[in-house]
Design a protein around this motif. Structure first.
Motif, PDB file in Angstrom:
ATOM      1  N   ASP A   1      23.973  11.244  55.978  1.00 54.40           N
ATOM      2  CA  ASP A   1      22.726  11.176  55.229  1.00 54.40           C
ATOM      3  C   ASP A   1      22.418  12.603  54.769  1.00 54.40           C
ATOM      4  O   ASP A   1      23.015  13.556  55.282  1.00 54.40           O
TER       5      ASP A   1
ATOM      6  N   ASP B   1      18.778  14.258  53.360  1.00 59.01           N
ATOM      7  CA  ASP B   1      17.501  14.880  53.769  1.00 59.01           C
ATOM      8  C   ASP B   1      17.206  14.635  55.244  1.00 59.01           C
ATOM      9  O   ASP B   1      17.303  13.505  55.724  1.00 59.01           O
ATOM     10  N   GLY B   2      16.837  15.686  55.936  1.00 56.08           N
ATOM     11  CA  GLY B   2      16.487  15.544  57.357  1.00 56.08           C
ATOM     12  C   GLY B   2      17.723  15.503  58.248  1.00 56.08           C
ATOM     13  O   GLY B   2      17.594  15.479  59.468  1.00 56.08           O
ATOM     14  N   THR B   3      18.917  15.486  57.629  1.00 60.01           N
ATOM     15  CA  THR B   3      20.151  15.451  58.419  1.00 60.01           C
ATOM     16  C   THR B   3      20.970  16.709  58.145  1.00 60.01           C
ATOM     17  O   THR B   3      21.282  17.467  59.056  1.00 60.01           O
TER      18      THR B   3
ATOM     19  N   ASP C   1      18.801  10.493  59.789  1.00 57.63           N
ATOM     20  CA  ASP C   1      17.549  10.759  60.512  1.00 57.63           C
ATOM     21  C   ASP C   1      16.493   9.681  60.327  1.00 57.63           C
ATOM     22  O   ASP C   1      15.510   9.646  61.042  1.00 57.63           O
ATOM     23  N   ASP C   2      16.678   8.837  59.356  1.00 56.69           N
ATOM     24  CA  ASP C   2      15.555   8.014  58.922  1.00 56.69           C
ATOM     25  C   ASP C   2      15.763   6.543  59.230  1.00 56.69           C
ATOM     26  O   ASP C   2      16.848   6.120  59.624  1.00 56.69           O
TER      27      ASP C   2
ATOM     28  N   ASP D   1      18.673   4.867  57.663  1.00 58.15           N
ATOM     29  CA  ASP D   1      19.993   5.175  58.240  1.00 58.15           C
ATOM     30  C   ASP D   1      20.339   4.224  59.380  1.00 58.15           C
ATOM     31  O   ASP D   1      21.502   4.122  59.774  1.00 58.15           O
TER      32      ASP D   1
HETATM   33 MG   LIG Z   1      17.393  11.364  55.720  1.00 60.81          MG
END
Ligand SMILES: [Mg+2]
Ligand SMILES: O=P(O)(O)OC[C@H]1O[C@H](O[C@H]2O[C@H](CO)[C@@H](O)[C@H](O)[C@H]2O)[C@H](O)[C@@H](O)[C@@H]1O
Length: 896
Positions: free
Chosen positions: A577, A579-581, A781-782, A785
């Protein structure tokens, strides 16, 4: 009421694994290979009396102590053996190459020692208990004190507001690696001792990485970890100066509860988490009316609070009022007849304020000439482990100069007003000093809890023949104890005039005033029994309250296994993934661009022909092309949660939603626009297919409230269009239901590894296993996912049925569905990494960019602190054998 049959079986005691920096013993090797000498260590009296309480008196808990052996030395006598005389050696060069038999022998000696201590304490007949409660952590490399360096030379100063000049050089890097190793060694030892249902209790700043490491090692989601911080925790302005600040916080937040000596330390800690980990915290009061915080970090919760440590008041009173001590008190009194006695006992380091104390005493004698020749200050300064460091030598000189100047100014041939002893004194002498004192003076400029203050008040609570009941205490406002002993005479140690005035005032208190003060102070002294029970009760409550909500903790990713599996596999698939990963979440989506480090790692990873790398993101093609595909065409890309795909090393995108009716976009856009108008700071991100309403930049409460409302409104009509409304990270996203990231994963795994994809063709589940990936690392992260993780779990179940005999050496198919966030996050992933930084460290490890010791959780160690089965481990084992043979030959020779 019905009566149930009585359960007469003995109640099982709750097991506690108590992890301390060092076992409470000094271990020495005598003249022969199995001649072990065990004696009690000094220092850490409060903690060690808590261990004693759990060991000898508690009926509720069964304690197991895990601790480093400390530096194992040779006894004085053994240094004068014939062998040693012929070939003298420095102890530090003697690697103490213990054999397995010797280690077992020492373990038994330690267990026996603990048991015989129990018999002595409880006046019992020999203990028959088969329980072995001592579990030594062996770290037998040369220069044994190396394990202390990072904790004592980097963490300790910062925690006491001392900033060292920047030294992020080679030396500090090595100290850090050793710090990681010692934490790893504890995790390994706990792994041997831990049973389901145990409570793990970790103490102090040598073991800051351990909570997180344990989450990494254990596959037990119910594991309960408490951490108590004995030292001060500095304000974030100081803490953030530590180069490894984030790794340290990451390590600690693996615990369920983090507890400090007082409220200001816990507040500082929470502020560090907020600023450095982007955590949020809810404040409330605990049952003792102290501040407690529920800190949400990486999507999980940690309880942070404070509980000042106590002392064993019963034992102190028992030990301090004996005939022997009576006679010692008498001799001291006779030596200083008609004089007031001030006592001080401190370790000689820069924070205990010995210099400040001497300056204040000098000022006192200057300001109040009537007291000259009437008062003696007996100052006992005990040497620290760093006695020979330049700082300590300088401090020692400073103290000596001050002592000499006071004594020459205010002393005479027969009397010196300062009696300074730079030594460790035995317990009975210490207790005699507490008893004889007319005043105790504590001027530390920083400490967590000063147990001398607590012990002094305890001793002064007792009436005796020597009329020293209730004598006052002057206490620095910078000592952690001033939060507990609120009725002490509190001073600023930097203000020597104020301290001098307080000494004068203390001497002038009449009996009644002293009695009133003492009775208040005595009520304020926490007992060690209370402290131990309160800590354990609250952690037990935490465990049971979590049971109610079916707490499921995800273990941290076991990186040594990942690395090994990576090395042994040939067809590796990476599903990332974005964003955030791979990048941290930031306020503006346009600003979340890849870092140089990420590019390097992706570059290296994709350079290996065995690897196929896919970025499966909610972002649109434009963004992914610009920042990833354009720079690294060898990456496979999937945009808008599976709506579009671009194969590895190919430029063209395939639209998987081509045939889907898009008329819904107008409706959804209208509703989102209405909410954007009502919510200042929110905005709509319009992608080719998906629409995203962002509220990260709004007033948080309003944004969250409107997000909920928007979602409800969208749900009223999205079913008609077969759309999914998703709660992302501060966003609400809408896209067609039939595509999702899981569908992409399915397509990529059920595929002949390394061959081009036909995106519009269905998948075949008939492929031979050895054409499909044998290693899949999937990170996200989400919420969206979770579809990827679920899909991998489904495939794994299917393979178990289809290919039961084709598992790898770890008994699986090399699938690693890993969520990025905290251990307590709700997920179907099998493991977690805390944040994008940890993700990069892990990937860096695979491509050889990151040292094994850079962060915790990457290695398994042998008992000497070498990486298990490594070349150096092997060499060390061989050297150990040769060394022992040489030693025993020389013993035999000596006998002949
Ligand atoms: Mg993400
Ligand atoms: O699937 P991903 O690669 O994780 O993308 C999910 C969404 O990420 C972006 O929004 C999120 O990240 C932003 C930058 O850090 C942040 O400002 C925002 O609050 C987050 O929701 C992106 O803007 C979306 O299009 C993606 O769907």
């Amino acid at each position: 009421m019905t009566t149930t049959a009585q359960d007469n079986s003995p109640k099982r005691k709750q097991r506690i694994i108590n992890c301390v920096t060092q076992l409470p013993y000094k271990i020495q090797l005598g003249e022969s290979n199995d001649d072990w000498k065990i004696s009690a260590t000094t220092g850490n009296s409060a903690l060690y009396s808590s261990l004693e309480y759990l060991q000898f008196d508690s009926t509720e808990y069964e304690q197991h102590v895990v601790g480093w052996t400390g530096e194992i030395t040779r006894t004085e006598r053994s240094l004068f053996t014939k062998e040693a005389k012929e070939k003298p050696h420095d102890l530090d060069d003697d690697p103490l190459y213990l054999t397995k038999e010797q280690i077992n022998g020492l373990t038994t000696t330690l267990q026996d020692h603990m048991k015989s201590e129990k018999e002595a304490k409880t006046d019992n007949t020999p203990t028959t208990s088969a329980i072995n409660n001592v579990h030594p952590v062996w770290l037998l490399r040369k220069n044994q004190s190396r394990w202390r360096n990072y904790a004592e030379k980097v963490i300790w100063p910062t925690f006491h507001y001392i900033l060292n000049p920047s030294n992020e050089g080679e030396q500090e890097k090595n100290w850090w690696y050793d710090y990681v190793k010692i934490n790893e060694a504890y995790a390994q030892k706990i792994g041997e001792v831990y049973q389901k249902g145990d409570i793990i209790w970790i103490h102090d700043y040598y073991l800051l990485l351990l909570p997180q490491l344990l989450r990494m090692k254990f596959n037990d989601e119910s594991i309960i970890i408490g951490y108590f911080h004995h030292a001060p925790w500095p304000s974030n302005e100081y803490f953030r100066c530590l180069p490894r600040r984030k790794q340290i916080l990451d390590g600690l937040v693996g615990a369920n509860r983090i507890c400090f000596q007082n409220e200001s330390f816990s507040r500082h800690f929470v502020s560090s988490c907020k600023r450095l980990l982007d955590a949020t915290a809810k404040k409330s009061k605990n049952s003792s009316d102290n501040d407690q915080y529920q800190v949400s970090v990486y999507g999980g919760d940690v309880l942070v609070d404070s509980l000042p440590i106590g002392v064993n008041t019963t034992q102190i009173l028992k030990d301090a009022f004996t005939k022997d001590i009576d006679s010692k008190v008498l001799s001291i009194k006779q030596a200083y007849q008609n004089k007031k006695i001030i006592i001080g006992r401190d370790r000689l380091d820069s924070v205990r304020g010995v210099v400040q104390k001497l300056r204040a005493f000098e000022t006192f004698l200057a300001m109040y000439p009537e007291w000259r020749d009437q008062v003696v200050l007996i100052q006992v300064s005990s040497p620290t482990a760093n006695r020979n460091s330049p700082q300590t030598i300088k401090l020692e000189q400073q103290v000596n100069e001050l002592v000499n100047s006071i004594n020459s100014e205010y002393g005479s041939l027969n009397f010196s007003p300062v009696q300074h002893y730079y030594m460790r004194i035995p317990k009975d002498v210490y207790l005699s000093l507490l008893r004889v004192a007319d005043l105790c003076l504590i001027t530390s400029v920083r400490d967590g809890m000063n147990t001398t203050a607590l012990e002094y008040v305890t001793v002064k609570s007792h009436m005796s023949n020597f009329l020293c009941y209730g004598n006052p205490l002057i206490l620095s406002e910078f000592s952690g104890s001033s939060n507990v002993l609120k009725d002490a005479i509190v001073v600023n140690p930097w203000d020597s005039v104020a301290v001098a005035k307080s000494i004068n005032m203390a001497f002038k208190l009449d009996k009644e005033e002293k009695t009133t003060l003492e009775s208040k102070l005595w009520n304020e002294v926490p007992t060690i029994q209370d402290w131990t029970n309160k800590f354990l009760t609250s952690i037990k409550e935490l465990a049971s309250s979590d049971d109610d909500v079916e707490r499921k903790m995800t273990p941290a990713l076991n990186r040594p296994v990942l690395l090994e599996n990576y090395k042994q596999s040939k067809r590796r698939l990476f599903l990332f993934d974005y964003d955030g990963t791979l990048t941290p979440i930031v306020k503006d989506p346009a600003a979340a661009i890849p870092s140089a480090r990420l590019y390097t790692i992706l570059q290296k990873l994709s350079a290996d022909p065995h690897n196929q790398i896919w970025i499966i993101s909610g972002r649109d093609q434009k963004f992914l092309n610009k920042w990833l595909g354009g720079k690294l065409p060898q990456l496979g890309l999937s945009a808008e949660h599976g709506c579009f795909m671009k194969d590895v090393s190919c430029e063209d995108w395939v639209n998987l939603t081509e045939k889907v009716d898009m008329s819904w976009q107008v409706r959804v856009n209208e509703v989102m626009e209405e909410f954007t108008t009502r919510t200042p700071g929110s905005f709509i991100e319009r992608k080719k297919v998906a629409l995203t309403w962002h509220y990260r930049r709004t007033v948080p409460e309003l944004g969250e409230f409107h997000a909920k409302e928007l979602k409800e409104k969208l749900l009223t009509f999205t079913d008609d269009f077969d759309l999914e409304v998703m709660d992302g990270k501060a966003n609400i996203e809408v896209r067609p239901r039939f595509v999702n990231k899981g569908e992409i994963v399915k397509r990529l795994v059920w595929h002949q590894h390394g061959q081009p994809q036909d995106m519009l063709k269905g998948i075949s589940e008939k492929l031979p296993k050895d054409e499909m990936p044998d290693f899949v690392l999937c990170l996200g992260d989400d919420f969206t996912d979770e579809d990827m993780f679920r899909q991998l779990n489904t495939i794994e179940t299917c393979w178990k049925g289809k290919y039961p005999d084709e598992k790898n050496q770890w008994g699986n198919y090399g699938f690693y569905p890993v969520t990025v966030g905290s251990a307590s996050k709700k997920t179907v992933a099998k493991a977690h990494l805390t944040d994008p930084q940890q993700v990069l460290e892990t990937l860096g490890l695979l491509v050889g960019d990151v040292s094994l010791f850079q962060s915790a959780g990457t290695v398994d160690l042998d008992s000497r602190g070498h990486v298990k089965n490594s070349e150096s481990s092997l060499k060390s084992k061989l050297a150990s054998k040769a060394y022992v043979m040489k030693r025993s030959a020389s013993y035999t020779g000596a006998k002949v």
